[in-house]
Design a protein around this motif. Structure first.
Motif, mmCIF file in Angstrom:
data_model
loop_
_atom_site.group_PDB
_atom_site.id
_atom_site.type_symbol
_atom_site.label_atom_id
_atom_site.label_comp_id
_atom_site.label_asym_id
_atom_site.label_seq_id
_atom_site.Cartn_x
_atom_site.Cartn_y
_atom_site.Cartn_z
ATOM 1 N N TYR A 175 63.499 -8.421 79.090
ATOM 2 C CA TYR A 175 64.450 -7.354 79.401
ATOM 3 C C TYR A 175 64.819 -6.518 78.174
ATOM 4 C CZ TYR A 175 65.239 -9.150 84.134
ATOM 5 O OH TYR A 175 65.084 -9.533 85.435
ATOM 6 N N HIS A 176 64.361 -6.924 76.984
ATOM 7 C CA HIS A 176 64.657 -6.165 75.761
ATOM 8 C C HIS A 176 63.393 -5.610 75.099
ATOM 9 C CE1 HIS A 176 68.450 -8.455 76.135
ATOM 10 N NE2 HIS A 176 68.999 -7.460 75.462
ATOM 11 N N LEU A 177 62.245 -6.149 75.462
ATOM 12 C CA LEU A 177 60.993 -5.775 74.800
ATOM 13 C C LEU A 177 60.632 -4.323 75.115
ATOM 14 C CD1 LEU A 177 58.646 -6.856 73.067
ATOM 15 C CD2 LEU A 177 57.470 -7.456 75.201
ATOM 16 N N LYS A 178 60.417 -3.531 74.056
ATOM 17 C CA LYS A 178 60.109 -2.107 74.221
ATOM 18 C C LYS A 178 58.717 -1.735 73.728
ATOM 19 C CE LYS A 178 64.929 -0.532 73.891
ATOM 20 N NZ LYS A 178 65.886 0.341 73.166
ATOM 21 N N VAL A 179 58.272 -2.367 72.634
ATOM 22 C CA VAL A 179 56.990 -1.986 72.038
ATOM 23 C C VAL A 179 56.136 -3.235 71.809
ATOM 24 C CG1 VAL A 179 55.825 -0.887 70.077
ATOM 25 C CG2 VAL A 179 58.018 0.010 70.893
ATOM 26 N N VAL A 180 54.901 -3.196 72.274
ATOM 27 C CA VAL A 180 53.928 -4.274 72.052
ATOM 28 C C VAL A 180 52.707 -3.678 71.381
ATOM 29 C CG1 VAL A 180 52.406 -5.965 73.122
ATOM 30 C CG2 VAL A 180 54.715 -5.637 74.025
ATOM 31 N N LYS A 181 52.264 -4.325 70.305
ATOM 32 C CA LYS A 181 51.039 -3.880 69.629
ATOM 33 C C LYS A 181 50.160 -5.099 69.387
ATOM 34 C CE LYS A 181 49.320 -1.148 65.731
ATOM 35 N NZ LYS A 181 49.674 -0.327 64.554
ATOM 36 N N ILE A 182 48.953 -5.055 69.910
ATOM 37 C CA ILE A 182 48.010 -6.161 69.751
ATOM 38 C C ILE A 182 46.805 -5.659 68.979
ATOM 39 C CG2 ILE A 182 46.572 -7.862 70.912
ATOM 40 C CD1 ILE A 182 48.456 -7.801 73.265
ATOM 41 N N GLN A 183 46.606 -6.189 67.804
ATOM 42 C CA GLN A 183 45.472 -5.812 66.953
ATOM 43 C C GLN A 183 44.343 -6.828 67.129
ATOM 44 O OE1 GLN A 183 46.897 -5.385 62.936
ATOM 45 N NE2 GLN A 183 48.238 -3.666 63.424
ATOM 46 N N GLY A 184 43.124 -6.344 67.199
ATOM 47 C CA GLY A 184 41.981 -7.222 67.438
ATOM 48 C C GLY A 184 41.823 -7.571 68.898
ATOM 49 N N PHE A 185 42.327 -6.700 69.774
ATOM 50 C CA PHE A 185 42.280 -6.930 71.214
ATOM 51 C C PHE A 185 40.828 -6.890 71.707
ATOM 52 C CE2 PHE A 185 42.238 -5.296 75.566
ATOM 53 C CZ PHE A 185 43.074 -6.208 76.196
ATOM 54 N N THR A 186 40.481 -7.864 72.555
ATOM 55 C CA THR A 186 39.131 -7.926 73.123
ATOM 56 C C THR A 186 39.236 -8.087 74.639
ATOM 57 O OG1 THR A 186 38.943 -10.344 72.978
ATOM 58 C CG2 THR A 186 38.321 -9.080 71.015
ATOM 59 N N GLU A 187 38.084 -8.206 75.272
ATOM 60 C CA GLU A 187 38.049 -8.373 76.722
ATOM 61 C C GLU A 187 38.183 -9.837 77.133
ATOM 62 O OE1 GLU A 187 33.898 -8.401 75.057
ATOM 63 O OE2 GLU A 187 35.699 -7.182 74.840
#
Length: 435
Positions: free
Chosen positions: A365-377
């Motif tokens: 309910y507070h999370l606004k920004v997510v960044k995932i580096q090295g994202f794969t399938e």
């Protein structure tokens, strides 16, 4: 003609009449450097005794730069753990040794510069400070101190301001060294350091790196603002323990550490940023970080790490931004995503995250920004993104930084991107950005 026996007799008589030279002092004629080198292998008591031989030897003693009082008395583990009666006798003995050290140093007011000073003893605080100040006054280059004092040892400013000190070794049996004005402390590659307790009242910045043999770390600092611990703790020990109490701690960097048994984090009420890399967090019980707004961690994202990640998310109920860097160096199986697996019944990864929805509501309910580096399938990467999108009520941005793919995988990658864009979103403002 003189016979052979007569010649031999003549030579013997000449030798008897020649003056004796057995009492000549040829050692004293050696250069100072050579005699100092000889002194280096002798106990300091023996060196001091040579000063009565002559003025020449007295000058040699005064100019000897390496003062090692560890041969006078020693402070060992045995003297600490022995019975109280025996300890009193031992302490009486070593106090006499410490007094001898004082007497020797009092004779050295006109002594030349000291290169090395080593001593181990039970000492009062005032005597200990006096010895160290005396060494600094004489431009000591190497200071080796192992003591037990009756109270905390307030570190002399003279040591910190010394322009000649090149090597410093400190070991205190009881109760420890006390640095009342120290604001920044950085310890790197302290081999042999197993137990460390930090309680410096003015400390604001603490950094510990490459202390591979550390087993017990206790930090209780009321003014600490920044903490970095990297490459520490003995991975093969089953007795490792961590305790941190720092109410003003704001930023904590925790990377490549091996804490295997007990972890206590208490009163971290001001913490708002955590940077974590390659740590085993499964099963660690964390206190709530109620003021934490930003979290950055590096992990080999796989199903075995999911419980640890969930525990960390539960401990950050007011988080705004989370950055996950997926490490590629982990030798773990990362199952490729298959669209058919996302239709009922769903994959094991998706089922796990769905089971955590209720306990992670404050986090979501507070999370606004997510960044995932090295994202794969891979399945775990996509299941986590799907979970964030489906349950993030105020989610605004999801950045997926993909690694470079081979040309033959580009078509598959584009298909997966299209499918992710079609995932349901709890927030109408959620924007997905592929980088």
């Amino acid at each position: 003609m003189e016979t052979r026996s007569a010649k031999r007799k003549k030579l013997l008589n000449a030798a008897k009449e020649r003056p004796r030279t057995d009492t000549e002092d040829r050692i004293s004629d050696l250069p100072d450097d050579i005699l100092h080198h000889v002194f280096f292998f002798l106990p300091i008591k023996s060196i001091a005794q040579t000063s009565v031989l002559s003025k020449r030897w007295k000058n040699l003693w005064y100019s000897f730069p390496d003062l090692d009082f560890t041969t006078v008395n020693t402070l060992s583990n045995d003297s600490i753990v022995m019975s109280s009666t025996v300890r009193k006798r031992a302490r009486s003995y070593v106090l006499k040794g410490a007094e001898l050290v004082d007497q020797i140093l009092s004779l050295l007011e006109k002594h030349s510069d000291i290169r090395v000073l080593r001593f181990r003893a039970f000492l009062s605080f005032s005597r200990l400070v006096g010895l160290i100040r005396h060494a600094v006054k004489h431009n000591v280059q190497e200071l080796d101190v192992e003591v037990s004092t009756s109270d905390y040892f307030n570190f002399p400013r003279s040591v910190i301001n010394s322009a000649t000190l090149r090597a410093l070794r400190l070991k205190s049996w009881h109760p420890g060294f006390f640095l009342p004005l120290l604001k920044k402390l950085h310890l790197d590659a302290c081999y042999g350091l197993k137990h460390l307790r930090v309680e410096c009242p003015a400390l604001e910045d603490l950094s510990l790196e490459n202390c591979f043999q550390l087993e017990h770390l206790e930090i209780n600092v009321q003014k600490l603002e920044r903490l970095k611990v990297s490459g520490c703790f003995d991975a093969y020990s089953i007795r490792t323990r961590l305790m941190i109490e720092a109410p003003t701690l704001q930023i904590m960097s925790w990377s490549y550490n091996a804490v295997t048994e007990e972890c206590i984090l208490h009163n971290l009420t001001s913490l708002h940023e955590i940077l974590s890399k390659n740590n085993e967090i499964t099963g660690v019980s964390l206190c709530p970080f109620n003021k934490l707004k930003s979290l950055e961690l590096s992990t080999g994202l796989n199903k075995h790490n999911n419980p640890g990640l969930a525990s960390l998310f539960r401990s950050t109920p007011t988080i705004h931004t989370i950055i996950i860097k997926i490490s590629t160096g982990h030798n773990v199986e990362r199952r490729q995503w298959n669209k058919d697996l996302w239709q009922p019944p769903s994959s094991g990864e998706e089922r796990y995250w769905e089971s955590q929805t209720q306990s992670l509501k404050p986090f979501l309910y507070h999370l606004k920004v997510v960044k995932i580096q090295g994202f794969t399938e891979c399945a775990n990467d996509i299941s986590l993104v799907k979970f964030f999108l489906k349950n993030g009520k105020v989610l605004q941005e999801v950045f997926l930084c993909t690694s470079l793919s081979k040309p033959r995988d580009s078509l598959l990658r584009e298909k997966i991107k299209s499918q992710i864009m079609g995932f349901s979103r709890a927030s109408s403002n959620a924007n997905i950005v592929f980088q």
